[in-house]
Design a protein around this motif. Structure first.
Motif, mmCIF file in Angstrom:
data_model
loop_
_atom_site.group_PDB
_atom_site.id
_atom_site.type_symbol
_atom_site.label_atom_id
_atom_site.label_comp_id
_atom_site.label_asym_id
_atom_site.label_seq_id
_atom_site.Cartn_x
_atom_site.Cartn_y
_atom_site.Cartn_z
ATOM 1 N N SER A 2 0.268 15.710 6.000
ATOM 2 C CA SER A 2 -0.513 16.485 5.046
ATOM 3 C C SER A 2 -1.730 15.682 4.598
ATOM 4 N N ALA A 3 -2.743 16.403 4.115
ATOM 5 C CA ALA A 3 -4.027 15.758 3.833
ATOM 6 C C ALA A 3 -3.907 14.625 2.821
ATOM 7 N N ASP A 4 -2.980 14.773 1.836
ATOM 8 C CA ASP A 4 -2.906 13.715 0.824
ATOM 9 C C ASP A 4 -1.831 12.661 1.117
ATOM 10 N N LEU A 5 -1.255 12.681 2.330
ATOM 11 C CA LEU A 5 -0.276 11.655 2.698
ATOM 12 C C LEU A 5 -0.897 10.685 3.709
ATOM 13 N N SER A 6 -0.967 9.403 3.325
ATOM 14 C CA SER A 6 -1.518 8.386 4.224
ATOM 15 C C SER A 6 -0.394 7.768 5.027
ATOM 16 N N PRO A 7 -0.743 7.102 6.124
ATOM 17 C CA PRO A 7 0.302 6.344 6.818
ATOM 18 C C PRO A 7 0.761 5.181 5.948
ATOM 19 N N PRO A 8 1.985 4.674 6.156
ATOM 20 C CA PRO A 8 2.401 3.492 5.395
ATOM 21 C C PRO A 8 1.510 2.300 5.752
ATOM 22 N N LEU A 9 1.312 1.420 4.791
ATOM 23 C CA LEU A 9 0.543 0.201 5.060
ATOM 24 C C LEU A 9 1.362 -0.772 5.892
ATOM 25 N N ALA A 10 2.666 -0.811 5.582
ATOM 26 C CA ALA A 10 3.506 -1.847 6.190
ATOM 27 C C ALA A 10 4.925 -1.333 6.377
ATOM 28 N N ALA A 11 5.603 -1.949 7.325
ATOM 29 C CA ALA A 11 7.028 -1.649 7.523
ATOM 30 C C ALA A 11 7.802 -2.953 7.509
ATOM 31 N N GLU A 50 5.696 3.066 17.910
ATOM 32 C CA GLU A 50 5.601 4.254 17.037
ATOM 33 C C GLU A 50 4.933 3.892 15.706
ATOM 34 N N MET A 51 5.204 2.686 15.232
ATOM 35 C CA MET A 51 4.552 2.236 13.992
ATOM 36 C C MET A 51 3.039 2.172 14.172
ATOM 37 N N ARG A 245 5.113 6.274 -0.315
ATOM 38 C CA ARG A 245 3.644 6.270 -0.373
ATOM 39 C C ARG A 245 3.025 5.179 0.497
ATOM 40 N N GLN A 246 3.643 3.978 0.506
ATOM 41 C CA GLN A 246 2.982 2.852 1.181
ATOM 42 C C GLN A 246 3.869 2.080 2.151
ATOM 43 N N PHE A 247 5.179 2.158 1.947
ATOM 44 C CA PHE A 247 6.063 1.283 2.727
ATOM 45 C C PHE A 247 7.279 2.030 3.258
ATOM 46 N N LEU A 248 7.838 1.471 4.304
ATOM 47 C CA LEU A 248 9.160 1.910 4.748
ATOM 48 C C LEU A 248 9.960 0.706 5.213
ATOM 49 N N ASN A 249 11.278 0.849 5.125
ATOM 50 C CA ASN A 249 12.220 -0.179 5.597
ATOM 51 C C ASN A 249 13.007 0.397 6.759
ATOM 52 N N ILE A 250 13.255 -0.400 7.743
ATOM 53 C CA ILE A 250 14.149 0.058 8.813
ATOM 54 C C ILE A 250 15.344 -0.896 8.872
ATOM 55 N N THR A 251 16.543 -0.323 8.763
ATOM 56 C CA THR A 251 17.763 -1.143 8.732
ATOM 57 C C THR A 251 18.092 -1.651 10.138
#
Ligand code: FES
Length: 375
Positions: A2-11, A50-51, A245-251
């Motif tokens: 969506s227009a107001d969703l940016s990609p995460p900065l970091a994973a 993919e990141m 908004r900015q980050f994601l974690n992958i287990t």
């Protein structure tokens, strides 16, 4: 997207939960992932592709201890090849000079070393690992000799808080460009050890004064980050920069989380990179959508002029203290439960420290960890 969703900065990639240390404030879940459930080398390589396609710029290799993965240099090399800035978050006790050189050669950009204290005995007590400090000091020197930038980080608690200034001075002596002094965040193992870790409010004030003095004294020599303890705060922090908004974690097994403690929230399902493309998980998975933005907020938060500053604070803390992940973060002075948080802190800090519940794998897991070999 969506227009107001940016990609995460970091994973943050939790390559493994295996770790030789047993720190009682570890942010890993109480139920640790076994080695056999970890993503393979090929799976992590695909996830990094993919990141990069999603627009992520930075990858943090974390754990557990990421260096127990024998494929760490291959993962770093791939990150470098596809243009991801790579940071290794490590305990520093398993890496020797040849492996550091290998990681540098592979294109590693930065190293973040955790310390438990400057005092060798307390450091060993906190990590439940005799001789840990000597190994870390040797590691830091090898990192600098290899020409890699270094950050030192320490988790402040009642056992080390009086030495905050000496920890900062140690970081300077080791040639770090940045030092992070963060009070323990009470999720995962830390909430199990809350009474054993919680400092008093006067100790926190004293530490804050020391950090401010060090910032003045060391201006231009080192950047000092300082994270205040939520339990004594009046305003919540923007946890993870806001949910989704900015980050994601992958287990280790590939589940994608908005924060490291999200699995404590009952009823939430987390998609895995084994079954869904990362971009789809980021943009539309129910777990990321649940607390994204401001629509989910209770009235108290939705009508607050800070709602797009703190993004509602920390969902996992609301759950842990109030029992409802959608409640106002009790770190906020406006929360009806704010006094409860403060009473928990005062009560814990006023008692003699109980024994630690060390972060431990089951005996079966521990045997596998010591083998320290995987794909
Ligand atoms: Fe989960 Fe703060 S740790 S939202």
């Amino acid at each position: 997207m969506s227009a107001d969703l940016s990609p995460p900065l970091a994973a943050l990639l939790e390559l493994t939960h295996r770790c030789p240390l047993q720190c009682p404030y570890c942010s890993n879940p109480l139920e640790l992932e076994r080695a056999k459930g970890e993503l393979s080398t090929a799976e992590w390589l695909r996830v990094m592709d993919e990141m990069a396609d999603l627009g992520i710029l930075q990858v943090h290799f974390s754990g557990g201890e990421p260096a127990v993965r024998r494929d760490l240099a291959d993962l770093v090399a791939h990150a470098h090849k596809i243009g991801l800035y790579s940071n290794l978050i490590t305990s520093g006790v398993t890496l020797d000079q040849p492996r550091i050189a290998q990681l540098k050669e592979a294109g590693l950009d930065h190293v973040q070393l955790s310390i438990q204290d400057v005092d060798h005995q307390t450091a060993a007590f906190i990590a439940n690992y005799p001789g840990v400090q000597g190994k870390k000091l040797a590691f830091a020197r090898m990192v600098k000799e290899a020409g890699l930038p270094l950050t030192i980080n320490a988790v402040l608690n009642r056992h080390n808080i009086t030495r905050v200034e000496r920890m900062i001075d140690l970081a300077v002596a080791l040639g770090a460009g940045r030092v992070e002094m963060a009070h323990a965040q009470y999720y995962g193992w830390a909430i199990k050890n809350r009474a054993a870790l919680m400092p008093t409010l006067p100790q926190v004030h004293e530490a804050t004064r020391h950090v401010e003095a060090a910032r003045e004294r060391l201006r231009g020599q080192i950047v000092i980050d300082y994270v205040l303890p939520d339990y004594y705060a009046r305003q919540p922090k923007a946890c993870m920069g806001g949910w989704g908004r900015q980050f994601l974690n992958i287990t280790p097994s590939g589940e994608v989380l908005p924060c490291h403690a999200a699995q404590t929230i009952p009823g939430m399902m987390f998609d895995s990179v084994r079954h869904k493309p990362l971009a789809e998980i980021w943009t539309s998975s129910p777990a990321f959508e649940r607390f994204r933005g401001t629509d989910w907020m209770p009235d108290l938060c939705r009508t607050c002029d800070q709602k797009e500053v703190d993004w509602g604070g920390c969902r996992c803390q609301a759950l842990a203290v109030v029992g409802d992940a959608a409640a106002t973060d009790p770190a906020c002075a406006l929360s009806p439960k704010h006094a409860v948080l403060r009473a928990l802190a005062d009560d814990a800090a006023s008692q003699p420290a109980p024994d630690f519940v060390y972060r431990r794998m089951t005996p079966q897991d521990k045997k596998t960890a010591l083998a320290a070999t995987t794909s």
